[in-house]
Design a protein around this motif. Structure first.
Motif, PDB file in Angstrom:
ATOM      1  N   MET A  83       0.828  -1.201   0.000  1.00 41.63           N
ATOM      2  CA  MET A  83       0.000   0.000   0.000  1.00 41.63           C
ATOM      3  C   MET A  83       0.868   1.259   0.000  1.00 41.63           C
ATOM      4  SD  MET A  83      -2.875  -1.190   2.800  1.00 41.63           S
ATOM      5  CE  MET A  83      -3.675   0.413   2.763  1.00 41.63           C
ATOM      6  N   ARG A 299     -16.061   1.723   3.194  1.00 47.10           N
ATOM      7  CA  ARG A 299     -15.787   0.719   2.169  1.00 47.10           C
ATOM      8  C   ARG A 299     -16.970   0.612   1.199  1.00 47.10           C
ATOM      9  NH1 ARG A 299     -13.775  -2.300   6.550  1.00 47.10           N
ATOM     10  NH2 ARG A 299     -15.651  -3.578   6.619  1.00 47.10           N
ATOM     11  N   LYS A 315     -10.552   5.463  -4.941  1.00 48.32           N
ATOM     12  CA  LYS A 315      -9.228   5.344  -4.328  1.00 48.32           C
ATOM     13  C   LYS A 315      -9.092   6.281  -3.134  1.00 48.32           C
ATOM     14  CE  LYS A 315      -6.439   4.014  -8.350  1.00 48.32           C
ATOM     15  NZ  LYS A 315      -5.353   4.469  -9.247  1.00 48.32           N
ATOM     16  N   ASN A 319      -8.417   4.976   0.658  1.00 48.40           N
ATOM     17  CA  ASN A 319      -6.953   4.968   0.723  1.00 48.40           C
ATOM     18  C   ASN A 319      -6.430   4.704   2.127  1.00 48.40           C
ATOM     19  OD1 ASN A 319      -4.251   5.425  -0.349  1.00 48.40           O
ATOM     20  ND2 ASN A 319      -4.301   7.332   0.796  1.00 48.40           N
ATOM     21  N   GLN A 322      -7.328  -0.160   6.012  1.00 43.67           N
ATOM     22  CA  GLN A 322      -6.491  -1.354   5.962  1.00 43.67           C
ATOM     23  C   GLN A 322      -7.362  -2.553   5.599  1.00 43.67           C
ATOM     24  OE1 GLN A 322      -2.951  -0.183   9.095  1.00 43.67           O
ATOM     25  NE2 GLN A 322      -4.651  -1.372   9.854  1.00 43.67           N
ATOM     26  N   GLU A 324      -7.542  -5.078   2.430  1.00 45.19           N
ATOM     27  CA  GLU A 324      -6.915  -5.465   1.168  1.00 45.19           C
ATOM     28  C   GLU A 324      -7.926  -5.788   0.087  1.00 45.19           C
ATOM     29  OE1 GLU A 324      -5.920 -10.130   1.735  1.00 45.19           O
ATOM     30  OE2 GLU A 324      -5.154  -8.780   3.268  1.00 45.19           O
ATOM     31  N   HIS A 327      -9.003  -2.688  -1.940  1.00 49.05           N
ATOM     32  CA  HIS A 327      -7.871  -2.217  -2.739  1.00 49.05           C
ATOM     33  C   HIS A 327      -7.630  -3.145  -3.940  1.00 49.05           C
ATOM     34  CE1 HIS A 327      -6.803   0.953   0.049  1.00 49.05           C
ATOM     35  NE2 HIS A 327      -6.818   0.096   1.049  1.00 49.05           N
ATOM     36  N   GLN A 328      -7.790  -4.437  -3.725  1.00 52.93           N
ATOM     37  CA  GLN A 328      -7.611  -5.394  -4.817  1.00 52.93           C
ATOM     38  C   GLN A 328      -8.704  -5.243  -5.869  1.00 52.93           C
ATOM     39  OE1 GLN A 328      -7.465  -9.129  -2.741  1.00 52.93           O
ATOM     40  NE2 GLN A 328      -5.284  -8.973  -2.286  1.00 52.93           N
ATOM     41  N   LYS A 331      -7.827  -2.286  -8.043  1.00 58.28           N
ATOM     42  CA  LYS A 331      -6.762  -2.644  -8.990  1.00 58.28           C
ATOM     43  C   LYS A 331      -7.299  -3.503 -10.125  1.00 58.28           C
ATOM     44  CE  LYS A 331      -2.839  -2.490  -5.765  1.00 58.28           C
ATOM     45  NZ  LYS A 331      -1.797  -3.308  -5.084  1.00 58.28           N
TER      46      LYS A 331
END
Length: 378
Positions: A83, A299, A315, A319, A322, A324, A327-328, A331
């Protein structure tokens, strides 16, 4: 002290919907990682890291047997290292990791161990009793919630046992009497919980209603509220836990109809936000103002932004979290979105050629449609 709750799991060898210590979670994932590598198997496990107040500090998905990490601590460390954070957020991350390291013995630290690719089953790198399926969760939805909300009960009982031993050694009879009384109270409550689990919620509610004013039994209040929610007695549940706590618990259950019914008596922009999210009405999610933003709802908003194509805003929204998984997803969304644009460009170039290669255009179009379906499923 930190705890872990495993949620959806593709293996029967972890205790789902039960709060266990972070060290125990590391022990089990360490052992299972070794076994799954030997057997060349992979299994996915969703998990949450909680503090002593049941506040969610981290959420992720561990892939057993993937060779990505050696245990849960190693997994979290590697995910967080990927991150890109601002200096202040980086400091928070390092503090969090340091606390996680302090939760487990050195032998479980990533720097202290290394798995051979072909390791003998009797390896002494790990400790603890191998799982034999005894941790399979066969609990009802209510039971799971009661374990989650009432986990402090088992901690307190354990503490009482320890204190009683110390007191006995010091011959503090008055303290022993007091603690024995507390143990009796907890046993009585446990009996009530068992009745509720077996379906006798009405009797449990009646008894807990009598004791709801007992400030010494906070776990009692949480379980009482859970029972009331199961019976859809929302007004009484609000008296016990408060409107916000009930609202959060209903969101956790993910029952749209229950939330709608609750909103009829307790309307709020937060509840409207929750319902819109569960019904996947992304624009309505984003249009709500004055929403009480917990980490979970941050979220949710980030995901709604993603599903409406607002990738950069998504994002920024998540940001600092915590988590994942979100965030995945971002991406993956960006990658697929780029692939769709590249395919569209190739289609346009082929259409401008003379003569056109209709077969290639058809193939590119089908590939683009496939990518678009993938994008909609993220």
């Amino acid at each position: 002290m930190f705890f872990v709750m495993f949620l959806k799991s593709e293996t029967k060898e972890v205790p789902t919907f039960q709060k266990i210590s972070f060290q125990e979670a590391c022990e089990r994932t360490h052992e299972l990682e070794r076994e799954y590598r030997q057997q060349e198997k992979i299994a996915s496990i969703d998990f949450h890291v909680l503090n002593e107040e049941n506040q969610e500090l981290y959420a992720g998905t561990y892939q057993l047997g993937s060779h990505f990490a050696m245990n849960l601590l190693d997994h979290i460390k590697k995910q967080l290292s990927q991150m890109n954070l601002k200096p202040q957020q980086e400091a928070i991350k390092q503090s969090f990791l340091k606390k996680l390291y302090n939760e487990v013995p050195y032998r479980l630290h990533p720097e202290a161990i290394e798995f051979p690719e072909k390791e003998e089953a009797e390896s002494t790198l790990t400790s603890g009793t191998p799982s034999k399926g005894g941790y399979i969760s066969k609990l009802s939805h209510l039971h799971q919630k009661m374990i989650y909300g009432g986990s402090a009960l088992s901690v307190l009982l354990l503490s009482i046992g320890c204190w009683t031993t110390v007191s006995a050694s010091q011959q503090q009879s008055e303290k022993i009497t007091q603690l024995e009384h507390q143990v009796k109270e907890k046993k009585d409550l446990t009996s009530l919980y068992e009745k509720a689990i077996l379906g006798d919620t009405e009797k449990a509610i009646q008894q807990l209603s009598k004791e709801k004013g007992n400030k010494d039994l906070q776990v009692n209040q949480d379980v009482y509220m859970s029972l009331l929610l199961e019976e859809k007695e929302y007004k009484e549940a609000v008296k016990v836990g408060g409107e916000q706590k009930v609202e959060d618990r209903l969101l956790e259950k993910g029952d749209v109809q229950s939330l709608k019914t609750f909103l009829e008596s307790f309307p709020s922009s937060t509840g409207t936000f929750d319902v819109a999210y569960l019904e996947q009405r992304w624009e309505d999610v984003l249009s709500q103002k004055g929403v009480r933003m917990t980490e979970k709802r941050q979220r949710m908003k980030g995901y709604a932004l993603l599903r409406t194509g607002k990738v950069e805003e998504a994002k920024k929204q998540v940001n600092h979290l915590q988590d994942e998984r979100i965030h995945q997803k971002i991406k993956q969304y960006e990658q697929v979105q780029k692939e769709i644009k590249d395919l569209q460009k190739q289609i346009e170039e082929e259409q401008q050629k003379d003569p056109k290669n209709e077969s290639k255009i058809q193939s590119l179009t089908e590939e683009k449609q496939k990518k678009e379906r993938t994008l909609n499923s993220i």
